[in-house]
Write a protein that holds these residues in place. Structure first.
Motif, mmCIF file in Angstrom:
data_model
loop_
_atom_site.group_PDB
_atom_site.id
_atom_site.type_symbol
_atom_site.label_atom_id
_atom_site.label_comp_id
_atom_site.label_asym_id
_atom_site.label_seq_id
_atom_site.Cartn_x
_atom_site.Cartn_y
_atom_site.Cartn_z
ATOM 1 N N TRP A 212 0.842 -1.205 0.000
ATOM 2 C CA TRP A 212 0.000 0.000 0.000
ATOM 3 C C TRP A 212 0.873 1.248 0.000
ATOM 4 C CZ3 TRP A 212 0.131 3.485 4.168
ATOM 5 C CH2 TRP A 212 -0.692 4.601 4.014
ATOM 6 N N LEU A 213 1.934 1.257 0.803
ATOM 7 C CA LEU A 213 2.832 2.405 0.855
ATOM 8 C C LEU A 213 3.478 2.638 -0.510
ATOM 9 C CD1 LEU A 213 4.010 4.537 2.780
ATOM 10 C CD2 LEU A 213 5.899 2.943 3.242
ATOM 11 N N PHE A 214 3.863 1.556 -1.172
ATOM 12 C CA PHE A 214 4.450 1.664 -2.510
ATOM 13 C C PHE A 214 3.448 2.262 -3.492
ATOM 14 C CE2 PHE A 214 4.707 -0.494 -6.689
ATOM 15 C CZ PHE A 214 5.854 0.115 -7.170
ATOM 16 N N VAL A 215 2.209 1.779 -3.474
ATOM 17 C CA VAL A 215 1.175 2.292 -4.377
ATOM 18 C C VAL A 215 0.882 3.755 -4.075
ATOM 19 C CG1 VAL A 215 -1.258 2.079 -5.037
ATOM 20 C CG2 VAL A 215 0.157 0.034 -4.803
ATOM 21 N N PHE A 216 0.881 4.127 -2.789
ATOM 22 C CA PHE A 216 0.643 5.518 -2.405
ATOM 23 C C PHE A 216 1.714 6.434 -3.002
ATOM 24 C CE2 PHE A 216 1.631 9.027 0.496
ATOM 25 C CZ PHE A 216 0.406 9.682 0.528
ATOM 26 N N VAL A 217 2.980 6.040 -2.861
ATOM 27 C CA VAL A 217 4.080 6.845 -3.408
ATOM 28 C C VAL A 217 3.997 6.902 -4.931
ATOM 29 C CG1 VAL A 217 6.589 6.990 -3.655
ATOM 30 C CG2 VAL A 217 5.588 6.383 -1.439
ATOM 31 N N PHE A 218 3.690 5.755 -5.543
ATOM 32 C CA PHE A 218 3.594 5.713 -7.005
ATOM 33 C C PHE A 218 2.477 6.634 -7.505
ATOM 34 C CE2 PHE A 218 1.433 3.781 -10.709
ATOM 35 C CZ PHE A 218 2.430 3.988 -11.651
ATOM 36 N N ASN A 219 1.322 6.592 -6.849
ATOM 37 C CA ASN A 219 0.210 7.453 -7.260
ATOM 38 C C ASN A 219 0.586 8.925 -7.125
ATOM 39 O OD1 ASN A 219 -1.534 5.380 -7.928
ATOM 40 N ND2 ASN A 219 -2.502 5.298 -5.916
ATOM 41 N N PHE A 220 1.280 9.258 -6.058
ATOM 42 C CA PHE A 220 1.710 10.641 -5.853
ATOM 43 C C PHE A 220 2.651 11.081 -6.975
ATOM 44 C CE2 PHE A 220 4.381 13.991 -4.097
ATOM 45 C CZ PHE A 220 3.440 14.818 -3.485
ATOM 46 N N ILE A 221 3.577 10.200 -7.324
ATOM 47 C CA ILE A 221 4.521 10.515 -8.411
ATOM 48 C C ILE A 221 3.784 10.690 -9.733
ATOM 49 C CG2 ILE A 221 6.439 9.607 -9.781
ATOM 50 C CD1 ILE A 221 7.471 8.275 -7.220
ATOM 51 N N MET A 222 2.835 9.777 -10.005
ATOM 52 C CA MET A 222 2.116 9.843 -11.272
ATOM 53 C C MET A 222 1.265 11.105 -11.361
ATOM 54 S SD MET A 222 2.969 7.458 -13.280
ATOM 55 C CE MET A 222 1.685 7.714 -14.497
ATOM 56 N N LEU A 223 0.621 11.494 -10.263
ATOM 57 C CA LEU A 223 -0.163 12.724 -10.270
ATOM 58 C C LEU A 223 0.712 13.942 -10.522
ATOM 59 C CD1 LEU A 223 -2.592 12.071 -7.264
ATOM 60 C CD2 LEU A 223 -3.220 12.251 -9.676
ATOM 61 N N THR A 224 1.989 13.820 -10.146
ATOM 62 C CA THR A 224 2.928 14.931 -10.334
ATOM 63 C C THR A 224 3.462 14.993 -11.756
ATOM 64 O OG1 THR A 224 3.613 14.765 -8.002
ATOM 65 C CG2 THR A 224 5.067 15.972 -9.503
ATOM 66 N N ILE A 225 3.826 13.836 -12.316
ATOM 67 C CA ILE A 225 4.484 13.832 -13.624
ATOM 68 C C ILE A 225 3.529 13.691 -14.796
ATOM 69 C CG2 ILE A 225 6.540 12.821 -12.574
ATOM 70 C CD1 ILE A 225 5.845 10.195 -14.031
ATOM 71 N N TYR A 226 2.310 13.202 -14.544
ATOM 72 C CA TYR A 226 1.396 12.962 -15.662
ATOM 73 C C TYR A 226 1.140 14.216 -16.494
ATOM 74 C CZ TYR A 226 -2.721 11.788 -18.388
ATOM 75 O OH TYR A 226 -3.594 11.607 -19.430
ATOM 76 N N PRO A 227 0.795 15.353 -15.877
ATOM 77 C CA PRO A 227 0.469 16.529 -16.693
ATOM 78 C C PRO A 227 1.642 17.045 -17.524
ATOM 79 C CG PRO A 227 -0.342 16.783 -14.446
ATOM 80 C CD PRO A 227 0.599 15.613 -14.444
#
Length: 445
Positions: A212-227
């Motif tokens: 879960w911690l890994f997915v949380f960090v990954f989601n945060f990164i994706m929300l940052t780099i996606y745009p």
């Protein structure tokens, strides 16, 4: 972290009384999944039929009948909605047949064994390379799903959307988008899958917390780099030119202390004539994005009102609330999965003699489906509540009339549903129907 893990052990102890029944040989997991999927399918088709009948109404709802623009667009909107409803009947049926066939014909074991044979052909031992076999399985399943859904996808884009004047995508652009999506799956999806599987193997009985911690960090990164890194692969974002619209949006952002850093226009018109607006970014680094189709179809004050609605989501912390709920859901999902990961009966029920982690997660999601449907329904209720609140915030800013006319223009421009069955909309819609939003805006505080 120790508090969380200790608390999880208490929950595990509480669930221990169910462990024997859940792992009993012959537990009919497959029959349960098939039965529930058909119950949901029949229920949703009933709701779709109710909506289809509602779409036959020759006149708009009474609350919209006085608006000239709606009355002019109503026949076209109904025709568009009817075409989409017919398509959905067919697509849902194909999807249900596909799901049933995969489960009844042991499609998952077949794809898993095919991935194992590919490893053996490359002189790798599948017993020692489960993660690699899982990646091959994901590729096989993705390719087969793409092939199966390709005809309906093409039909929807190049027949239905084209027929009603929305499709702007060429076949070349469709192929380009598909290839980019596949490349992102290989470059991002497969490494993330591999890391998640490794963490589960490494994490032991408390793997649910670490993954879960890994997915949380990954989601945060994706929300940052996606745009900035991913979306430009599909769309072009350009700064909104200087002018009255930019000035008014910046004034609005300043008035409510919205930390606006960038204001963009996205070329949504390269693929569709549908319009929208949104914001993104964390902390003091917010960006607002306007679809070029919105700028073309609405007046300046209407666009500012629509932006005000979107900023209402920020002011009222809707995004943070939804993200928090999502993280609780993901944590709960992985925790419950930890109770089934070694459930031999579950694997045997679907034709597996081994217990691959990825397969276990897929099978668990099958039996988790009833809970997921309830959560989706509740999240739609919450989303509609948030939309009403954001509309009310826009009204508080002084944009009630502009927001009403802007919503009508967006709705008519998109040929959105105007006659909606209450059961269908309650179950499916994340946004309130237009008549309800307009009625809420004209209420006296």
């Amino acid at each position: 972290m120790d508090v969380i893990l200790n608390y999880s052990k208490e929950i595990q102890g509480a669930l221990l009384g169910f462990e024997i029944d859940l792992q009993a040989p012959g537990t009919p997991y497959k029959e349960f999944v098939l039965g529930f999927s058909w119950v949901v399918y029949v229920f949703e088709q009933y709701l779709s039929y109710r909506q289809y009948k509602k779409l036959q109404d020759p006149n708009p709802p009474k609350s919209l009948a006085d608006n000239k623009e709606i009355c002019e667009k109503y026949p076209k909107a109904q025709s568009y909605s009817i075409d989409k409803a017919k398509f959905r009947f067919f697509a849902d049926f194909l999807g249900q047949v596909e799901t049933t066939a995969v489960i009844m014909l042991d499609g998952l074991p077949w794809m898993w064994n095919l991935a194992g044979k590919a490893l053996e052909f490359a002189e790798f031992d599948p017993n020692q390379y489960e993660i690699l076999q899982s990646c091959l399985f994901a590729i096989i399943w993705s390719l087969l799903s793409f092939i199966i859904t390709l005809p309906t996808s093409l039909w929807y884009n190049f027949v239905i959307e084209e027929r009603h004047g929305f499709n702007k995508m060429t076949l070349r652009l469709y192929v380009k988008d598909t290839l980019i999506t596949m490349a992102l799956f290989c470059v991002i999806g497969l490494p993330v899958l591999s890391l998640a599987l490794y963490i589960i193997k490494w994490g032991g009985e408390n793997f649910f917390f670490y993954v879960w911690l890994f997915v949380f960090v990954f989601n945060f990164i994706m929300l940052t780099i996606y745009p900035t890194l991913i979306q430009p692969l599909f769309n072009k974002l350009t700064p909104l030119p200087e002018g009255e619209l930019r000035t008014k949006i910046e004034e609005l952002a300043s008035r409510i202390n919205f930390p606006l850093k960038k204001l963009y226009v996205i070329d949504g018109s390269t693929r569709s004539k549908h319009s929208n607006a949104y914001f993104y970014g964390f902390f003091k680094n917010k960006r607002i994005v306007l679809f070029d189709t919105l700028i073309e179809s609405a007046e300046i004050e209407e666009i500012v009102a629509i932006v005000g609605h979107e900023l209402g989501h920020w002011y009222l912390n809707h995004t943070i609330k939804v993200l928090t709920i999502a993280q609780v859901q993901i944590f709960t999902l992985f925790f419950l999965f930890s109770q089934f990961i070694n459930n031999t009966a579950l694997y045997h029920s679907f034709g597996f003699d081994t217990r691959p982690i990825l397969i276990g997660f897929i099978l668990f999601n099958y039996i988790y489906s009833p809970i997921d449907h309830v959560i989706s329904f509740l999240m739609n209720i919450l989303s509609r509540k948030h939309e009403f609140e954001a509309d009310a915030y826009g009204k508080k800013l002084g944009y009630a009339e502009q927001l009403k006319s802007g919503l009508i223009k967006i709705h008519t421009k998109n040929l959105g549903n105007m006659s909606n069955d209450p059961w269908y909309s309650a179950y499916h819609f994340s946004h309130p129907p237009l008549p309800e939003r307009l009625s809420a805006l004209i209420k006296v505080d």
